[in-house]
Enzyme design. Structure first.
Site, short mmCIF file in Angstrom:
data_model
loop_
_atom_site.label_atom_id
_atom_site.label_comp_id
_atom_site.label_asym_id
_atom_site.label_seq_id
_atom_site.Cartn_x
_atom_site.Cartn_y
_atom_site.Cartn_z
CB CYS A 155 15.19 -4.03 1.99
SG CYS A 155 15.13 -2.25 2.21
CE LYS A 157 -9.63 -1.57 -0.56
NZ LYS A 157 -8.96 -0.45 -0.02
CD GLU A 182 -10.47 1.23 2.81
OE1 GLU A 182 -10.89 2.26 2.29
OE2 GLU A 182 -9.58 0.54 2.28
CD1 TRP A 199 9.74 0.28 1.20
CD2 TRP A 199 9.37 0.36 -0.99
NE1 TRP A 199 8.62 1.03 0.99
CE2 TRP A 199 8.37 1.11 -0.33
CE3 TRP A 199 9.34 0.28 -2.38
CZ2 TRP A 199 7.36 1.77 -1.03
CZ3 TRP A 199 8.33 0.92 -3.06
CH2 TRP A 199 7.36 1.66 -2.39
CE LYS A 250 -0.83 0.09 -4.66
NZ LYS A 250 -1.93 -0.22 -3.73
CG ASN A 300 14.23 -6.48 5.54
OD1 ASN A 300 13.70 -5.40 5.35
ND2 ASN A 300 13.56 -7.58 5.83
N GLY A 301 15.19 -3.93 7.48
CA GLY A 301 14.64 -3.53 8.78
C GLY A 301 14.93 -2.06 9.03
NE ARG A 320 11.54 -8.81 2.02
CZ ARG A 320 10.76 -8.98 3.08
NH1 ARG A 320 9.75 -9.79 3.02
NH2 ARG A 320 11.02 -8.35 4.20
CD GLU A 358 -10.30 -0.41 -4.40
OE1 GLU A 358 -10.29 -0.68 -3.18
OE2 GLU A 358 -9.30 -0.07 -5.03
CG HIS A 370 -32.13 10.61 8.37
ND1 HIS A 370 -33.24 11.19 8.95
CD2 HIS A 370 -31.27 10.36 9.38
CE1 HIS A 370 -33.04 11.32 10.25
NE2 HIS A 370 -31.85 10.81 10.55
C1 F6R Z 1 -8.37 2.02 -2.94
C2 F6R Z 1 -7.24 2.78 -3.44
C3 F6R Z 1 -7.46 4.18 -3.89
C4 F6R Z 1 -6.36 5.09 -3.35
C5 F6R Z 1 -6.48 6.50 -3.95
C6 F6R Z 1 -5.44 7.44 -3.37
O1 F6R Z 1 -8.01 0.73 -2.58
O2 F6R Z 1 -6.14 2.29 -3.49
O3 F6R Z 1 -8.72 4.64 -3.51
O4 F6R Z 1 -6.47 5.13 -1.96
O5 F6R Z 1 -6.33 6.44 -5.34
O6 F6R Z 1 -4.16 7.00 -3.65
P1 F6R Z 1 -2.91 7.54 -2.84
O7 F6R Z 1 -3.07 7.11 -1.45
O8 F6R Z 1 -1.72 6.94 -3.53
O9 F6R Z 1 -2.93 9.04 -2.97
#
Ligand code: F6R
Length: 593
Positions: A2, A469, A465, A75, A588, A101-102, A28, A472, A488
């Site tokens: 927060c 990254k 991962e 938050w 997102k 906050n915390g 935040r 993306e 393989h």
């Molecule tokens: C990658 C990314 C996506 C999410 C995926 C699942 O950086 O952000 O691959 O991990 O869309 O999203 P959540 O975790 O919100 O279900």
């Protein structure tokens, strides 16, 4: 996560200034917002759930009277985003107001005691114990400062809070412990905030507080005291930040800021251990674990598989949420089905959760309080990463991993693992000292057309991962592979100058992964090695190397070894002129199947 603010002004227009300050902290938290100001008619509070702009238009926050006040953006961590749970919180009489906050770890115990003593609570938050404790001590005859100090002595957890009281008006007091808090010194005017950007419009002269330091602010100035109550001679530093940088806390992008917030995210998530122990104590004996997730959350689930199978001997499946319906028929009713989702709103995951709910016990590990997954699952664990604005998941991934490690440690009673987790934030901070080197690597490799990321066992999800990254946010093709599987088929794609990022922490798969390094090198690949600073063989084989403390073994490595991979993708993205916060074609939260 927060944000808190406060100010003492020379005029009676504190509310518009507080509003401006909380706007600077909206990154935040944006579940709810509230302000409290003091004037001759006492403390007045306006607060509600919703974004700052919406709440402000509805309640006219800027019209609150007085030259002194505190404010908060929330938050949600304890209690849903509602008006009642929004800060500031007050004592029974409304004469004391607090923003915080915390996380107050022992709030349940404190709340029970205070309720037994007759205190009336109006929210589900952990914060509300603070004004009630201050009220309790002041009613025993001590002043606000002593009451605050006695309150602090009762609190466990992380906190930065600010308090005002009508019994000692014209003052703001507060403390910092493991949650950020800075003070601002203007021209006869004084400010406090979780982060300097919030007060940049009003002053650039900042006092940075350290843990356990308290402050008292009035129209004559600011006094800072150490843990023993001794007045300190704190330096006032002048910072040079632009308002544009402010939103991102001085970082160029939210993603970079969020990568750097990971040690804090782990620390906050570790506070979940007591809630996790309670959930685990209610579990029946499960015969199988099934993880369901998408994207980065799927990679966190894969680490879960290695942990559940390796440490608990429980057979574990990991299923992509979009594929779950095809596996649901075979779901074992004695399973625990664990859904991992930062947003708690991913359509594929929610659909799978609905199906699983009819057949087995479900647990959701989620970052967003009040999201659909938290309402549908039988059990919920929160990742305390705070809001993640960058599209690419970073600190939420690390927090998901932290929750999974905690869950396994609680289910297996592995105290050593719990202790090891406490070291993770410090290990991570050391990785940041390598950032310049990683930036140089980014410049060197930014024009590659394909990357491979390889690792075995616990390092395999890290490799996946790292590749995700890269794809993306840089638009470079990246392929994550189990190191032993490369021969393989995909080895045919390795030729001169293909970068192969090799994740090879100390542990039982170390030597075999190094054989795979030999294989790719023999085909001309450029090897980027991630391994122990004592790994002389890897140092010799790799063209570039990121070194880690030799204490980080395979088991714990997913929490730390992924950090340079996030940084590498980030810096390649920037070097290629891409905005890493807003990669093309991606959102997102994916609310379509
Ligand atoms: C990658 C990314 C996506 C999410 C995926 C699942 O950086 O952000 O691959 O991990 O869309 O999203 P959540 O975790 O919100 O279900």
């Amino acid at each position: 996560m927060c944000g808190i603010v406060g100010c003492i002004l020379k005029n009676d227009k504190a509310a518009p200034v507080l509003l401006d300050c909380v706007q600077g902290l909206e990154y935040r938290g944006y579940d709810s917002v509230g302000l409290a100001t003091y004037s001759a008619s006492g403390i007045k509070i306006k607060k509600d759930k919703g974004k700052i702009k919406e709440v402000s238009e509805k309640l006219h926050l800027e019209e609150l009277p007085g030259e002194i006040g505190i404010g908060h953006v929330r938050w949600a961590t304890h209690g849903l985003p509602t008006k009642e749970n929004a800060h500031p919180h007050t004592d029974c009489t409304g004469k004391i107001a607090v923003v915080h906050n915390g996380i107050i770890e022992n709030y349940k115990e404190l709340k029970d005691q205070l309720e037994d003593e007759g205190h009336q609570f109006t929210s589900q938050t952990d914060t509300e114990v603070i004004p009630h404790l201050v009220e309790k001590y002041m009613s025993q005859g001590v002043g606000l400062e002593e009451a605050m100090n006695q309150t602090i002595s009762k609190l466990h957890g992380s906190y930065a809070f600010a308090v005002i009281s009508t019994d000692e008006p014209h003052k703001i007091m507060g403390v910092r412990k493991e949650s950020p808090l800075i003070l601002g010194v203007g021209d006869g005017e004084y400010f406090l905030a979780s982060d300097a950007p919030a007060i940049l419009q009003h002053t650039r002269r900042i006092i940075y507080l350290a843990d356990h330091e308290t402050f008292i602010m009035d129209a004559d100035g600011v006094t800072v005291k150490d843990r023993e109550g001794q007045v300190m001679d704190k330096e006032i530093e002048t910072i040079r930040w632009t308002p544009e940088m402010a939103q991102k806390g001085g970082y160029d992008h939210f993603m970079l800021k969020e990568i750097h917030e990971q040690p804090e995210a782990v620390k906050n998530t570790l506070f979940e251990v007591s809630d996790i122990k309670k959930i685990v104590s209610k579990f029946p004996e499960f015969k199988r674990i099934t993880f369901v997730a998408c994207g980065t959350s799927y990679h966190a689930s894969m680490v879960g598989k290695y942990l559940f199978e390796g440490l608990l001997g429980l057979p574990t499946d990991v299923i992509l949420a979009s594929e779950f319906e095809f596996a649901a028929n075979a779901l074992d009713p004695d399973s625990l089905v664990i859904f991992i989702s930062q947003s708690g709103e991913t359509a594929d995951t929610l659909k799978a959760l609905k199906i699983a709910n009819k057949k087995a016990e479900t647990l959701a590990i989620v970052n967003v309080l009040g999201s659909t997954a938290t309402r549908e699952a039988d059990h919920v664990i929160f990742t305390r990463a705070g809001p993640e604005i960058g599209v690419a998941a970073t600190k939420t991934y690390i927090s998901q991993l932290t929750c999974i490690y905690l869950l396994v440690a609680c289910m297996s009673g592995d105290k050593e693992l719990l202790e090891e987790l406490q070291q993770v934030p410090d290990h991570m901070k050391k990785v940041f000292s390598y950032e310049d080197k990683i930036k140089d690597m980014a410049a060197k490799y930014k024009d590659a057309q394909d990357f491979f990321f390889i690792g075995r066992g616990f390092s395999y999800p890290t490799a996946l991962e790292g590749a995700l990254k890269l794809k993306e946010i840089t638009y470079i093709h990246g392929e994550g592979y189990a190191a032993g599987e490369l021969k393989h088929g995909p080895l045919a794609l390795i030729d001169d100058d293909v970068p192969v990022v090799t994740v090879v922490p100390p542990g039982k798969s170390h030597d075999r992964t190094l054989s795979n390094v030999e294989e790719v090198k023999a085909r001309g690949a450029r090897v980027i090695g991630l391994g122990s600073s004592e790994d002389q063989v890897l140092k010799y084989e790799a063209h570039d190397m990121v070194e880690f403390s030799p204490e980080i073994n395979e088991l714990i490595s997913p929490l730390i070894y992924v950090v340079p991979l996030q940084l590498l993708s980030y810096h390649i993205s920037v070097a290629r002129g891409i905005d890493p916060d807003k990669p093309k074609n991606l959102a997102k939260c994916v609310t379509v199947e």
